[in-house]
Structures are given as C-alpha cells and as structure tokens.
Design an enzyme around this catalytic site. Structure first.
Site, PDB file in Angstrom:
ATOM      1  N   HIS A 194       0.736  -1.237  -0.277  1.00 30.99           N
ATOM      2  CA  HIS A 194      -0.039  -0.101   0.183  1.00 30.99           C
ATOM      3  C   HIS A 194       0.740   1.178  -0.089  1.00 30.99           C
ATOM      4  CE1 HIS A 194       0.388  -0.188   4.415  1.00 30.99           C
ATOM      5  NE2 HIS A 194       0.071   1.413   4.346  1.00 30.99           N
ATOM      6  N   LYS A 198       0.551   5.659  -1.928  1.00 33.93           N
ATOM      7  CA  LYS A 198       0.502   6.819  -0.984  1.00 33.93           C
ATOM      8  C   LYS A 198       0.673   8.078  -2.063  1.00 33.93           C
ATOM      9  CE  LYS A 198       1.520   4.942   3.529  1.00 33.93           C
ATOM     10  NZ  LYS A 198       0.677   5.106   4.256  1.00 33.93           N
ATOM     11  N   HIS A 256       7.647  -2.588   2.249  1.00 36.30           N
ATOM     12  CA  HIS A 256       7.516  -1.172   1.950  1.00 36.30           C
ATOM     13  C   HIS A 256       9.055  -0.170   1.972  1.00 36.30           C
ATOM     14  CE1 HIS A 256       3.547  -1.906   3.220  1.00 36.30           C
ATOM     15  NE2 HIS A 256       3.775  -1.929   4.544  1.00 36.30           N
ATOM     16  N   LYS A 357       8.242   0.614  15.800  1.00 38.85           N
ATOM     17  CA  LYS A 357       6.823   0.923  16.387  1.00 38.85           C
ATOM     18  C   LYS A 357       7.229   1.412  17.756  1.00 38.85           C
ATOM     19  CE  LYS A 357       4.123  -2.273  14.067  1.00 38.85           C
ATOM     20  NZ  LYS A 357       3.308  -1.649  13.305  1.00 38.85           N
TER      21      LYS A 357
HETATM   22  C1  BG6 Z   1       1.510  -2.425   7.397  1.00 38.48           C
HETATM   23  C2  BG6 Z   1       2.117  -3.158   8.516  1.00 38.48           C
HETATM   24  O1  BG6 Z   1       1.991  -3.040   6.073  1.00 38.48           O
HETATM   25  O2  BG6 Z   1       2.017  -1.070   7.258  1.00 38.48           O
HETATM   26  C3  BG6 Z   1       1.933  -2.237   9.852  1.00 38.48           C
HETATM   27  O3  BG6 Z   1       1.627  -4.475   8.546  1.00 38.48           O
HETATM   28  C4  BG6 Z   1       2.184  -0.940   9.881  1.00 38.48           C
HETATM   29  O4  BG6 Z   1       2.449  -2.962  10.919  1.00 38.48           O
HETATM   30  C5  BG6 Z   1       1.325  -0.308   8.638  1.00 38.48           C
HETATM   31  O5  BG6 Z   1       1.672  -0.351  11.049  1.00 38.48           O
HETATM   32  C6  BG6 Z   1       1.829   1.066   8.272  1.00 38.48           C
HETATM   33  O6  BG6 Z   1       1.324   1.705   7.369  1.00 38.48           O
HETATM   34  P1  BG6 Z   1       0.914   3.187   7.362  1.00 38.48           P
HETATM   35  O7  BG6 Z   1       0.050   3.465   6.024  1.00 38.48           O
HETATM   36  O8  BG6 Z   1      -0.103   3.619   8.603  1.00 38.48           O
HETATM   37  O9  BG6 Z   1       2.176   3.837   7.374  1.00 38.48           O
END
Ligand code: BG6
Length: 508
Positions: A194, A198, A256, A357
């Site tokens: 995802h 963005k 990511h 985190k």
């Molecule tokens: C997800 C992870 O893919 O991305 C999560 O599994 C993480 O652990 C999240 O919190 C972060 O996404 P974003 O869009 O909030 O930065």
C-alpha cells in the site's frame, strides 16, 4: 498569488464489479479496505450494481456483518461518514462464511457468484470484473486460490490481490507464488504494497521524471547518502499473533521500505507502464549488495520496545502488549540497516533504513543528502556549510522540502544558515488526499498493475533480506531494548554517526 488546485478532477464511475474480501472480518478489512471502498462510493465511482462481499470463517449474518462494517467506517472516517452515503453503500454489501482452507467451504460463494437460478446470473456475466482480495495469513493464499479454481469461480476477468508479506522467506514465498500461479496468470495477480498507493510516493515519480532539475545530481557524484525512515507511534494493536511471527524486517523492510528505496534510486523507465517500472525496480533489488554475516552484525540493529511514554501516555512493553505471559520474545519491533546499491549510479553511496513501532513520533520520509560544496569560500567563524538535503515527506503532511544554505538578512556581515524551500501538498492542492487503498483497489478493478509488485521483485527482496534474518535467527543475542517513546536503541544512532552522518531530525 495562484489559487490552489483541487486534486480531484477526473473521477469516473467503474462498471459494476464484484470484490470478495477474504479476511473480511479482520483488522485490515475493517480499518482500511471497507472505508476505502465507501470513500470511492461517496465520490460516485462505485456503481450501485457492484457487490462487495466479506468472507470470513465466522457464521455471522449479512446484516450483522453490515453493522460491523458500519461501525468500523464511522470510526475510521469521522466527519466524512454520512448517512446518505452509507445508505448508497449498504445494498452493495454482503457476507459469506467460508473456511478458505477446506474445499467444500466454497459452495456458499459458488451460490452467490455463479450463474443459475439464484438470480445471480448477471453477476457472472462475461466481462464483469471479479476481484478476490486475500487479506489473510499468507499460508492461506495458495489453498484459497486452488479452492477458488476447483470451485470454478475463476473467470477470465478475475483478479486476485495478495497482501504482504508474501511468505516468511524466499522459499515460502516461491511456494505461495507457485500455488497462486497454478490458478491465475501473472497479469491476474496483484501483489499489493500500500506504500505505492500513497500520494507522496507517486509524487516521487513525478519529482524525478517530470522535472529535469535533480537528475544530473541524482547519483554518486551528487549524493552523499540516502535515508529512509518509517516511524510509528502505534504498537501492535491486537495483531500479536501475526506480528510475533513476522517482526519489523518482514513486516516493513522487505516490502514497504525496499519499494521506497527502489522508486528513489531506479533508472528512468522508458514509459509509465507496469512492466517498464517493475523492470527498473527489479534491477535495483538485484543490485543490492548482500550483507556478509560479519556486516549483519555491524550494519544492522534490531530492537524491541519496553514500557515507556508515547504521546503523553504510559504504554506497556512489547512482550506485555502481545501477552506472552512474561515469556521473552526475540521478535524485533525496530530495525536500522546500512546498505549499498552496487551499480554504476550508486556505487559507494550508502543508504540507511530505519523503522520502528512505539517511537517518539509518527512520520515517514525519504532524505536525499547531497554532497558538501567542493570548497568553502566563507571561512566565517562558527558557520558550517550544511549540505543540501531533499526531504520527501511521505506522511503526515505530505510534501517536499529542499534545505538550502542562505544568508541571514542584516548588515552584520555574511552570516549563513540553512533554510527550507517547502512544498506542502495540502496547501497547494486543496481537498482530501485519498488513502492509498482507495487508489489501489480501483486500480485492481481497472486492471492497472503499475503500482503493484511483480513476483521477481518480491523474490529479489527476500534474497537480500534472508541473510539478515538468518544471522539474527542464529544469534543468541536478543534484540536491543529501547523505551517506548524514544527513537530506538542508541546503537541505531551509532550506526549512522560512526560514518560522520546523522539521522534527519525533521521528525523529532
Ligand atoms: C502495514 C504493517 O503493512 O503497514 C503495519 O503490517 C504497519 O505493521 C503499517 O503499521 C503502516 O502503514 P501506514 O500506512 O500506517 O504507514
């Protein structure tokens, strides 16, 4: 002064489609996927004849499921949730209980989607797009696809979406891709990351390939180093079952962060087309210099948060949060890595990745730090020329900032300090910035895989990450502890400072 532009001027309604979400009662579906679809419905992009079907193991009625989706959407959408838009969305929603791992669990779905007297002949009409979104544990991807194939539910217009992480390592990822590939052709498979949806990440492509300014210095001659940080203040949020088997390297870095690195460093693709872009990303992944076992020790840091204070609130440590009844866990919630892309453009330019985190702040950014001026003509006491930095703020407050050295106004001689040229997308383009999933879900329906990962990219990313996982797994040293609400273990700071560099303080 120019008026700000609205970012939303080209919205078309999609032909009716079916989206079947496995893991339909799970965290991702409730927090992200359903609100994303409702947003697209509000903007008139979802035809009323479309069907959005949650699939889960629990035997709940469609009404009860609809109620749960409503609560989740209200919570995540705040003021954007309206009764009017919700009533337009409800007729599209349905729920079917299926045990994805068992072949005979699929009859309910067959009844709903297949042709026949149940009145759904229409839904199986040739040309109608059918999307199976697998928001489940990756070990269910293969069996689910095989069962969908056996149940005759895969039409030529069917697409399957796989959530990350795909597997736990290279071999499990290959096995999953083989199983999925035995039912779906590669162009029907959408591996989602995802972060690629963005806005600021897509803007990185615009910045690099729709402007000439940076390209001549976007290489080892112009750039000193790259930094990518993805910092979260959240903890595990009830996902301990998944997270404790995954950890930050698999959860964030393998996908990511490496994707962000690829878009920052890849060669210009010949066209804005799926394979042209994915070919260039794959080349970057192949050029990542593997870390030796000794370098894993010196070039990586893994950490785990203990209790601390985040956003003014006391929070428990990782082990208590995931409730291991006091048992230690060696899962990392923080990673920092120094690496290098061994190719002509980037040889000798280190990149530093950092994610965690329960850190002191939430924010993701890409920092391109340019080289020092070759010669300082301002030998003024107490003034150091700070090298230019380009910062792409992925979230929050998406934007682009370029730090330049400037003269401080005044008659007291030549005093210099860095000052930013700052472009905030929210100020420049009024209106709400869509969530990544809103764009990506409709891209799947359109069949546009530009912002999705190809199998070879995933496997190349696992190949680079695997030696790190291996050395960590073989090590008797636990992850380094850091207090929740800090910027991670002090060794992560030492990792970059050893090289005479510092982490960007933009997020502090
Ligand atoms: C997800 C992870 O893919 O991305 C999560 O599994 C993480 O652990 C999240 O919190 C972060 O996404 P974003 O869009 O909030 O930065």
């Amino acid at each position: 002064m120019r008026a700000p532009h609205s970012g939303h001027d080209r919205l078309t309604t999609m032909s009716p489609f079916d989206m079947i979400v496995f893991g339909g009662t799970g965290d991702l579906a409730m927090r992200k996927l359903m609100p994303a679809l409702l947003h697209r419905c509000i903007d008139g992009q979802i035809d009323a004849a479309s069907r959005i079907v949650g699939v889960g193991r629990s035997n709940v009625s469609a009404d009860a499921y609809t109620k749960r989706v409503e609560e989740a959407c209200r919570k995540s959408m705040g003021g954007d949730f309206t009764e009017r838009s919700w009533s337009a969305f409800v007729p599209c929603l349905d729920y079917v209980a299926v045990d994805a791992a068992s072949e005979d669990g699929f009859s309910g779905l067959q009844r709903l989607l297949g042709p026949g007297p149940s009145g759904n002949g229409d839904a199986a009409a040739p040309g109608r797009v059918r999307v199976f979104y697998l928001a489940t544990a990756p070990d269910l991807f293969g069996p689910t696809c095989v069962n969908l194939g056996r149940a005759g539910l895969v039409t030529p217009e069917t697409r399957v979406v796989l959530e990350k992480p795909i597997g736990r390592d290279l071999s499990s990822s290959r096995a999953i891709n083989d199983a999925v590939g035995s039912v779906f052709r590669e162009e029907q498979i959408f591996r989602i990351d995802h972060y690629l949806g963005k806005e600021a990440v897509q803007n990185l492509l615009a910045l690099r390939f729709a402007n000439t300014l940076f390209e001549p210095v976007w290489n080892a001659s112009g750039v000193d180093h790259l930094q990518i940080t993805v910092a979260e203040t959240l903890g595990i949020e009830g996902r301990g079952g998944y997270y404790d088997h995954s950890g930050a390297l698999r959860d964030m870095v393998q996908n990511h962060m490496l994707q962000l690195l690829c878009l920052t460093t890849m060669e210009p693709p010949a066209r804005f087309e799926p394979d042209a872009i994915r070919d260039e990303k794959r080349k970057v992944l192949h050029a990542l210099r593997p870390l030796t076992d000794a370098e894993v020790v010196t070039h990586t840091v893994r950490g785990q948060y203990r209790a601390g204070v985040v956003d003014g609130k006391q929070v428990p440590g990782y082990v208590d949060e995931i409730d291991r009844s006091g048992d230690p866990s060696s899962t990392e919630t923080f990673v920092a890595i120094k690496g290098e892309i061994a190719n002509w453009r980037w040889g000798g330019v280190p990149f530093y990745l950092r994610t965690g985190k329960r850190l002191a702040g939430r924010g993701s950014e890409i920092v391109v730090q340019f080289r020092d001026v070759p010669h300082d003509i301002f030998p003024i006491a107490n003034t150091r020329l700070v090298p230019n930095r380009l910062i792409i703020r992925v979230q929050p407050d998406e934007g682009i900032r370029l730090d330049l050295m400037t003269k401080v106004p005044g008659t007291g001689g030549m005093r210099l300090r860095p000052a930013p040229l700052d472009l905030s997308f929210a100020e420049e383009f009024h209106g709400r910035s869509p969530e990544a999933y809103e764009r990506l879900l409709l891209d799947v329906v359109r069949g546009d895989s530009t912002l999705f990962m190809r199998r070879d990219e995933i496997e190349a990313a696992w190949s680079w990450v695997e030696p790190i996982l291996q050395v960590w797994e073989d090590s008797s040293e636990p992850p380094r502890s850091y207090p929740a609400g800090s910027w991670g273990p002090s060794s992560a700071i030492a990792l970059i400072e050893r090289d005479g560099r510092t982490w960007s303080e933009n997020l502090d």
